[in-house]
Design a protein around this motif. Structure first.
Motif, PDB file in Angstrom:
ATOM      1  N   LEU A 375       0.827  -1.206   0.000  1.00  0.00           N
ATOM      2  CA  LEU A 375       0.000   0.000   0.000  1.00  0.00           C
ATOM      3  C   LEU A 375       0.859   1.252   0.000  1.00  0.00           C
ATOM      4  N   ALA A 376       1.954   1.209   0.730  1.00  0.00           N
ATOM      5  CA  ALA A 376       2.747   2.427   0.863  1.00  0.00           C
ATOM      6  C   ALA A 376       4.211   2.091   1.109  1.00  0.00           C
ATOM      7  N   LYS A 378       7.558   4.273   2.588  1.00  0.00           N
ATOM      8  CA  LYS A 378       8.018   5.546   3.135  1.00  0.00           C
ATOM      9  C   LYS A 378       9.489   5.430   3.487  1.00  0.00           C
ATOM     10  N   GLN A 403       1.529   4.580  -2.904  1.00  0.00           N
ATOM     11  CA  GLN A 403       1.751   5.785  -2.113  1.00  0.00           C
ATOM     12  C   GLN A 403       3.209   5.807  -1.672  1.00  0.00           C
ATOM     13  N   VAL A 450       4.334  -0.794   3.851  1.00  0.00           N
ATOM     14  CA  VAL A 450       3.062  -1.240   4.413  1.00  0.00           C
ATOM     15  C   VAL A 450       2.406  -2.172   3.410  1.00  0.00           C
ATOM     16  N   LYS A 452      -0.719  -5.081   2.631  1.00  0.00           N
ATOM     17  CA  LYS A 452      -1.992  -5.668   3.052  1.00  0.00           C
ATOM     18  C   LYS A 452      -1.925  -7.158   2.759  1.00  0.00           C
ATOM     19  N   LYS A 454      -3.089 -11.416   3.822  1.00  0.00           N
ATOM     20  CA  LYS A 454      -4.265 -12.223   4.115  1.00  0.00           C
ATOM     21  C   LYS A 454      -4.728 -12.021   5.562  1.00  0.00           C
ATOM     22  N   ASP A 455      -3.734 -12.026   6.459  1.00  0.00           N
ATOM     23  CA  ASP A 455      -4.090 -11.923   7.875  1.00  0.00           C
ATOM     24  C   ASP A 455      -3.999 -10.494   8.396  1.00  0.00           C
ATOM     25  N   GLY A 456      -4.029  -9.536   7.498  1.00  0.00           N
ATOM     26  CA  GLY A 456      -4.083  -8.147   7.946  1.00  0.00           C
ATOM     27  C   GLY A 456      -2.897  -7.329   7.456  1.00  0.00           C
ATOM     28  N   ILE A 457      -2.843  -6.107   7.970  1.00  0.00           N
ATOM     29  CA  ILE A 457      -1.776  -5.193   7.577  1.00  0.00           C
ATOM     30  C   ILE A 457      -0.468  -5.650   8.215  1.00  0.00           C
ATOM     31  N   ARG A 459       3.695  -4.497   8.528  1.00  0.00           N
ATOM     32  CA  ARG A 459       4.661  -3.459   8.197  1.00  0.00           C
ATOM     33  C   ARG A 459       6.072  -4.018   8.207  1.00  0.00           C
ATOM     34  N   GLN A 490       4.342   0.270  14.246  1.00  0.00           N
ATOM     35  CA  GLN A 490       3.431   1.348  14.626  1.00  0.00           C
ATOM     36  C   GLN A 490       4.211   2.620  14.937  1.00  0.00           C
ATOM     37  N   SER A 493       5.461   4.187  11.673  1.00  0.00           N
ATOM     38  CA  SER A 493       4.367   4.933  11.034  1.00  0.00           C
ATOM     39  C   SER A 493       4.186   6.267  11.739  1.00  0.00           C
ATOM     40  N   ASN A 497       4.492  10.168  10.429  1.00  0.00           N
ATOM     41  CA  ASN A 497       3.424  11.155  10.612  1.00  0.00           C
ATOM     42  C   ASN A 497       3.954  12.422  11.274  1.00  0.00           C
ATOM     43  N   ARG A 507       2.557   8.467  21.521  1.00  0.00           N
ATOM     44  CA  ARG A 507       3.191   7.712  22.598  1.00  0.00           C
ATOM     45  C   ARG A 507       3.960   6.588  21.934  1.00  0.00           C
TER      46      ARG A 507
ATOM     47  N   PRO B  15      -9.334  -9.657   7.877  1.00  0.00           N
ATOM     48  CA  PRO B  15      -9.262  -8.558   8.835  1.00  0.00           C
ATOM     49  C   PRO B  15      -9.692  -7.267   8.139  1.00  0.00           C
ATOM     50  N   GLU B  34      -7.013  -2.128  13.017  1.00  0.00           N
ATOM     51  CA  GLU B  34      -7.372  -3.326  12.260  1.00  0.00           C
ATOM     52  C   GLU B  34      -8.179  -4.212  13.181  1.00  0.00           C
ATOM     53  N   LEU B  44      -3.226   0.687  14.213  1.00  0.00           N
ATOM     54  CA  LEU B  44      -2.190   0.770  13.182  1.00  0.00           C
ATOM     55  C   LEU B  44      -1.514   2.136  13.231  1.00  0.00           C
TER      56      LEU B  44
END
Lengths: 712, 520
Positions: A375-376, A378, A403, A450, A452, A454-457, A459, A490, A493, A497, A507, B15, B34, B44
């Motif tokens: 997806l991205a 950076k 992205q 990042v 995507k 099968k079992d989620g995002i 990184r 996390q 990311s 940001n 945090r 998910p 997620e 995330l």
């Protein structure tokens, strides 16, 4: 005085940073003087000493001069005023340059001669040489030079920083002849478009070279019609390189830097180097014209200026027997094999540059740029060359609609010009390009993919101690962590940001960021080491970095030392801390390693009462890194990676071939090398050999079995 | 919510990425999370961007172009992040946006520029969202606690107080006075120090007055700045989702602050920005005042994010659940707490409410009612007689007024006025377009009010004697009539008489007669 009421901040407890840096360059010089080193490598160290000094002069000395001119009388933490520092720097630099030229002329060049490589002076040109050079001059050199006569209609020109010029004293051929503009001075800039050293024709295997300066001096008879040459002298001016980019008000940082790069050549003059045959009268003419007033900044040098040109010389000579056997970079046993996403999902991995190839980093970006599930991407880019495969892969990714966010730090000293071009290219490919953060230089080296799945995002993160630069990845020792830990992902990311202006600092789970928290965290960890220290389980701190400067951290280390915490530091360059001083730092040892590769990683180890913590960082313990830069420190959590990082430290502290140790007076002495070869340990070689073993094991199974190939 | 067990669902097999945005009075926040197949949520990304919406609204009454531009730019950034993850989003804004005169225009502008559609939620919806994250906190940390718990959420624009017994809400109170608004107002009047003290004293005592009938045993506070400071204080215990703070630790913060002469030094001491310290001071003063009165030995700080609650809503949506219905237990508890304040006839009201929903369950399909309607009816049943508190005469009208202007956690203003109207029509005049409140409703709501009031009237008739004799109500619809069958020791005489007048609305709406019968 008891240990408790020590004033750790007293000036005598600190070394001056500029003088400490010069001591580092002395250690570089010592490698040039080291007869154990192959001769072309010695020549390389001579060139490094010069290029280091040039940067030091145009940045640090220039800065001191600026401070003095602005009337700053405040003393530094070591109690020295700008003028005292200038005095000390000049003294050391003159001594250094003298030793450097002595080494070149008395040791290195003769040794090269013995090996059939000679730098021929004009007095030794043969008839064949002269014939060749004469036509070479007419055909190649003359068209490339532009004589600039200084006369009433043509005032003394602005001269570029760091370039060698020749000043010709001229006189009219016919006495009494009237010229429209009468002159006695012609300036010629040494052409930068050709090699500084020209290979002379040779019938045998001997390599004979002539310096371009000599050739120009000898053959430039007709620079100016109607004049003849009375003398020719080389000189070189170094200017203040500090860019003044008002990035607080500059809306367009890119444009502002573009502008500043162009104007860098015209910073205030700092140092004037001249060939030692230049008459006093011409020197004082130059000083007036160039505005170099300080006698301490005049360097009379024998014959050749700008010894960093020997980098080119080494490149022109193909003599593998005269350099140390190369250490070809090895494949990483895991990262370099198979699908990098899959390898990264299995476990954390540490990449050790330049012993191992930089390829996995490029592969991660390349693979991501072609992967439909990504997806991205950076990345922070600092000191990256435009030809870098990384940049190419990023451009590709952006063009295919991913992205792509790239923070391009334009303010990497001396690299700005290189950065602007490809940054624009990336931008127009559709990437989100950020040209730095106002007020802070982005120094952290971080890559995030990042994806995507099968079992989620998921990184994919790479965090490094060194830049994403394929060239320095071959010369600097650095460590890089490849991980897919969600808590790090996390944070990374979150970091992007923050630097893209999308969010306040979050945090953090496990990353520590400068400028907000890094110093505080380091101080807390030093304090914790004091608190958990007991005679049975003594506190222990080990750290490796480029520079140790920050007074708060140094004071904390003194306090820890007084409490009994054992502190070992590997500080490659400047270090303001004094090691081994009674009642202050008797438990602190400072080592510095100077070898083939530039020591570059930042590794921090805290024993923490047996619950060892190891961190890597992009930051040194310097005010600059803590306060003015965006830096990241990250923990090594995986036990295997942690062990590797500790081994790296172990090797450094065991080095007895290329290591130096700081003495109580702040000077450095080589760590004594054991006579017996078996007891010698050269840390860079040791680490390289380990990298080789790992690679060899790769083609065997985990149990050590060899695998038979069953099909073609 | 952790209490609600994940339903096995077949709606998605992968998910899912969800994103919540919360625009408060000092900042905008985004959380992308997620949710795994079993409903576990992993954050995330979390973004916080300061933006001074409250400063505009509480000072000038509207959002200035400058802040609007900032909001648009932030929402564009957020939207980019959301798109990266292809996440489903839900954006909410609270009092600072809600009270701005140009709220609608601002929402429209943001939608146009960033594609993000902001729901401006009212105080009650905010309470519901708060409860949704508060209740798990209470379950985790105060499940053993006895007595009443006071919860205070010190926001920038408003202060929300809830009185709970266990996990049931007894009373709710929302004051349009938050730390930021307090600061803004006081700045306007000069001599801040003195005014601040008197304003805070008033706020605290009037809030506590609201709960005067109850002995408060536990205290839970939500305020991120106070939390940030207390986290570093010795003696404060980190607990799941927050902190447990002994009064000594709180007192040490007070004395730390008192030792400093100005806000700059305080900001430096706690690592606050200037803006943060200006919010922190009134929050601290409010708590100091509060604790002086209720004198707890310790209190809890709950780290509650509105965004997290919005994410829960999104999860429920993904599961095909209705967040409000999931929350109906709290709504009903809150309604009962309110009714108790007005000294209602508890057994009658509850009986009416229960019979109403029993009837509803039989008639909903026939009447084309669904979703939240059942909850509205039940709440209206509980509250239909509260107007008696004022006077027996025209008590249905008093009921309407009281319901409309009281707080029921989980029901927003529009919903409250629907419930109020249903209660109003439980007796006397039938819904009529000459009634202004009724006429103002859109047709769909007019029908809904009429149908629900019709059921309520029938249920009220069934407990005409206020004796709760009826058991096991059943209703069958046949060609000509609705047959209501009941158990219980009654001859149905009184009920039949009552039904003659009170059943007429249902007859009118359904075109069916109402017959009462005892179970054989």
């Amino acid at each position: 005085m008891s240990k408790e009421d020590h004033d750790f901040g007293a000036p005598q407890n600190f070394l001056n940073r500029e003088l400490s840096w010069l001591d580092f360059n002395f250690r570089v010089l010592a490698e040039a003087e080291n007869s154990q080193v192959p001769v072309l490598d010695r020549l390389k160290f001579i060139a490094i000493v010069s290029s280091n000094l040039d940067e030091f002069t145009t940045v640090r000395i220039a800065n001191m001069i600026r401070l003095k001119r602005e009337g700053v009388h405040a003393t530094d933490v070591a109690g020295l005023s700008p003028d005292q520092v200038l005095e000390g720097m000049a003294e050391k630099k003159h001594a250094m340059v003298k030793r450097q030229y002595d080494c070149l002329f008395n040791e290195v060049l003769p040794q090269l001669s013995e090996n059939n490589i000679s730098l021929v002076r004009p007095s030794d040109f043969t008839t064949d040489d002269k014939e060749f050079l004469s036509s070479f001059y007419e055909g190649n050199i003359a068209p490339a030079i532009t004589p600039m006569a200084v006369d009433p209609g043509h005032p003394f020109p602005l001269l570029a920083s760091g370039k060698v010029y020749l000043l010709f004293r001229v006189a009219p051929v016919e006495q009494g002849k009237m010229f429209f503009n009468k002159t006695d001075t012609v300036l010629v800039q040494m052409p930068t478009s050709m090699h500084r050293f020209i290979t002379l024709p040779s019938n045998d295997s001997k390599v004979r070279m002539a310096a371009l300066d000599d050739i120009i001096r000898l053959y430039s008879k007709n620079l100016l019609g109607g004049y003849e040459i009375e003398g020719a002298y080389a000189f070189r001016l170094l200017r203040d390189a500090e860019m003044v980019v008002d990035d607080e008000s500059a809306d367009d940082l890119l444009g502002a830097i573009d502008e500043a790069v162009r104007s860098r050549r015209w910073g205030d003059p700092i140092t004037l180097e001249i060939s030692d045959d230049m008459p006093e009268e011409i020197l004082s003419y130059l000083r007036t014209k160039l505005g170099v007033n300080d006698q301490r900044q005049i360097f009379r040098l024998p014959w050749l200026l700008e010894l960093s040109s020997f980098f080119g010389f080494i490149g022109q000579v193909d003599r593998p027997d005269l350099i140390e056997k190369p250490w070809p970079a090895q494949d990483h046993p895991k990262l370099s094999s198979g699908d990098i996403f899959e390898v990264m999902r299995k476990s954390d991995n540490l990449l050790s540059l330049p012993y191992q190839k930089f390829d996995p980093v490029v592969e991660l970006v390349r693979k991501a740029s072609n992967d439909p599930d990504v997806l991205a991407i950076k990345i922070t880019l600092y000191r990256v060359s435009g030809a870098s495969p990384l940049v190419q892969a990023l451009i590709h990714a952006a063009q295919t609609g991913k992205q792509v966010t790239a923070l391009v730090e334009l303010r990497a000293r001396f690299d700005e010009a290189a950065n602007i071009g490809w940054a624009k290219a990336l931008d127009s490919a559709g990437a989100h390009v950020i040209y730095g953060v106002v007020g802070y230089k982005t120094h952290s080296k971080v890559l995030l993919v990042v994806r995507k799945e099968k079992d989620g995002i998921r990184r994919y993160v790479h965090l490094g101690t060194g830049n994403y630069n394929d060239k320095t990845a071959k010369l600097y020792t650095d460590l890089g962590l490849f991980t897919t830990r969600p808590e790090i992902g996390q944070d990374v990311s979150g970091f992007f940001n923050v630097i893209t202006g999308y969010s306040l600092p979050p945090r953090w789970n496990c990353l520590t960021m400068a400028p907000t928290r890094l110093r505080k965290t380091i101080l807390t960890m030093i304090k914790r080491e004091m608190e958990v220290h007991t005679p049975e389980s003594p506190g222990r701190i080990r750290a490796k970095m480029n520079s140790l400067v920050d007074p708060d951290v140094i004071k904390a280390l003194y306090a820890a030392s007084c409490k009994g915490v054992k502190i070992d530091l590997l500080v490659r360059g400047l270090c303001r801390l004094r090691a081994g001083v009674k009642n202050l730092s008797e438990n602190i040892r400072v080592f510095s390693i100077l070898d083939r590769y530039l020591e570059h990683p930042r590794i921090f180890y805290f024993n923490n009462g047996g619950n060892e913590e190891v961190y890597l960082a992009s930051a040194d313990w310097m005010e600059r890194n803590f306060d003015m830069r965006l830096e990241l420190m990250f923990p090594i959590i995986d036990p295997i990676c942690k062990k590797q990082a500790i081994e790296n430290l172990d090797a450094g502290f065991s080095d007895n071939v290329k290591a130096w140790q700081m003495q109580e007076d702040g000077s450095y002495k080589r760590v004594e090398m054991p006579e017996k070869k078996a007891k010698q340990l050269r840390s860079q070689e040791f680490i390289y050999n380990k990298a080789c073993n790992k690679t060899q094991n790769r083609s065997r199974t985990a149990e050590g079995m060899f695998v038979a190939k069953s099909s073609v | 919510m952790t209490t609600k067990k994940a339903k096995k669902n077949k709606r998605f097999r992968k998910p899912k990425q969800i994103a919540a945005i919360d625009i408060g009075s000092t900042s905008a926040r985004l959380c992308v999370a997620e949710m795994s197949l079993d409903g576990k949520m992993t954050v995330l990304e979390e973004l916080v961007h300061p933006v001074a919406v409250g400063r505009d609204t509480f000072n000038r009454g509207y959002i200035t172009p400058e802040v609007l531009r900032a909001l648009c730019s932030i929402m564009c950034k957020f939207s980019g992040v959301i798109k990266t993850y292809q996440a489903e989003e839900l954006a909410v804004a609270t009092s600072a946006m809600r009270e701005a005169e140009n709220c609608d225009l601002v929402v429209d502008r943001i939608r146009h520029e960033s594609g993000i559609n902001i729901s401006v939620i009212d105080a009650v919806e905010e309470s519901r969202l708060t409860c949704q994250v508060l209740l798990p906190f209470l379950e985790l940390n105060l499940s053993e606690a006895n007595g009443y718990t006071l919860f205070v959420d010190l926001g920038g624009g408003s202060t929300e107080t809830l009185l709970l017994k266990g996990e049931d809400i007894v009373l709710a109170n929302n004051r349009r006075l938050g730390t930021l608004r307090l600061f803004q107002n006081l700045t306007r009047y000069g001599d801040r120090q003195m005014l601040q003290e008197s304003v805070i004293r008033n706020v605290v005592s009037s809030t506590l007055n609201h709960f005067r009938d109850y002995t408060i045993s536990n205290c839970v506070i939500s305020n991120s700045l106070v939390e940030k400071v207390l986290a570093d204080i010795d003696g404060v215990e980190a607990i799941e989702g927050g902190l447990k703070v002994p009064m000594e630790a709180f007192a040490s913060v007070i004395s730390m602050v008192e030792r400093k002469s100005n806000n700059e030094d305080i900001a430096l001491m706690f690592g606050f920005t200037q803006a943060e310290v200006e919010l922190f001071m009134p929050a601290l003063a409010t708590l100091e005042r509060l604790f002086k009165t209720i004198k707890p030995k310790c209190f809890y700080i709950a780290e509650l994010e509105l965004m997290t609650s919005v994410l829960y809503d999104l999860r429920m949506r993904a599961w095909g659940q209705n967040p409000l219905l999931e929350f109906s237990e709290q709504v009903i508890q809150s309604a009962r707490g309110l009714a108790a304040r007005f000294g209602y006839d508890e057994s009658h009201s509850i009986a009416v409410a229960q019979m109403s929903v029993a009837l509803y369950d039989y008639l909903a399909d026939y009447l084309d009612l669904s979703g939240k309607d059942r909850l509205y009816l039940e709440v209206a049943g509980i509250l239909h007689d509260v107007g008696m508190f004022i006077s027996d005469e025209a008590h249905h009208k008093h009921s309407q007024y009281l319901i409309e202007w009281s707080e029921i956690v989980g029901l927003n203003r529009e919903e409250r006025s629907l419930v109020a109207m249903i209660a109003r029509y439980h007796r006397k005049a039938l819904p009529n377009l000459t009634h202004q409140d009724f006429a103002r409703l859109p047709l769909s709501d007019r029908l809904r009010v009429s149908k629900l009031a019709a059921i309520l009237r029938v249920a009220d008739a069934l407990d005409r004697p206020h004796l709760q004799v009826i058991r096991n109500l059943k209703a069958d619809i046949n060609e000509k009539s609705i047959l209501i069958t009941i158990d219980g020791k009654t001859d149905l005489i009184v009920e039949r008489v009552a039904m003659r007048s009170k059943g007429s609305l249902l007859c009118e709406i359904t075109g069916l007669d109402i017959e009462l019968a005892r179970k054989q």
